[in-house]
Design a protein around this motif. Structure first.
Motif: not given
Length: 88
Positions: A46-59
């Motif tokens: 699964f790859s979500l690389a190079d998106n605009r994911i920050g700390d809230p999404g990482a949880r």
């Protein structure tokens, strides 16, 4: 909007083994929706690389990992995940 389409397709295909969503400007909200939809799938990569994911999404990474028993590779590089997101 695009993440919603992916979530819809994930609901229809539970046998997907590889999902690459790199460089799609998926925000925290979109990433969370996609990760929640992946729980219980047979994803191995699964790859979500190079998106605009920050700390809230990482949880949402930990709950997804617990629900994806076959996952062997997760790519999150090139996002805005800091120390807080990495430890959540």
């Amino acid at each position: 909007r695009g993440a919603k389409a992916v979530v819809s397709k994930l609901a229809q295909n539970r046998l997907l083994e590889r999902l690459e969503l790199l460089d799609n400007n998926i925000s925290d909200e979109g990433a969370a929706a996609v990760m929640r939809a992946c729980v219980g799938h047979t994803l191995a990569e699964f790859s979500l690389a190079d998106n605009r994911i920050g700390d809230p999404g990482a949880r949402w990474v930990a709950p997804m990992l617990e629900g994806c028993k076959f996952l062997t590779a997760l790519h999150l590089s090139g996002n805005m995940i800091g120390d807080l997101g990495a430890t959540s």
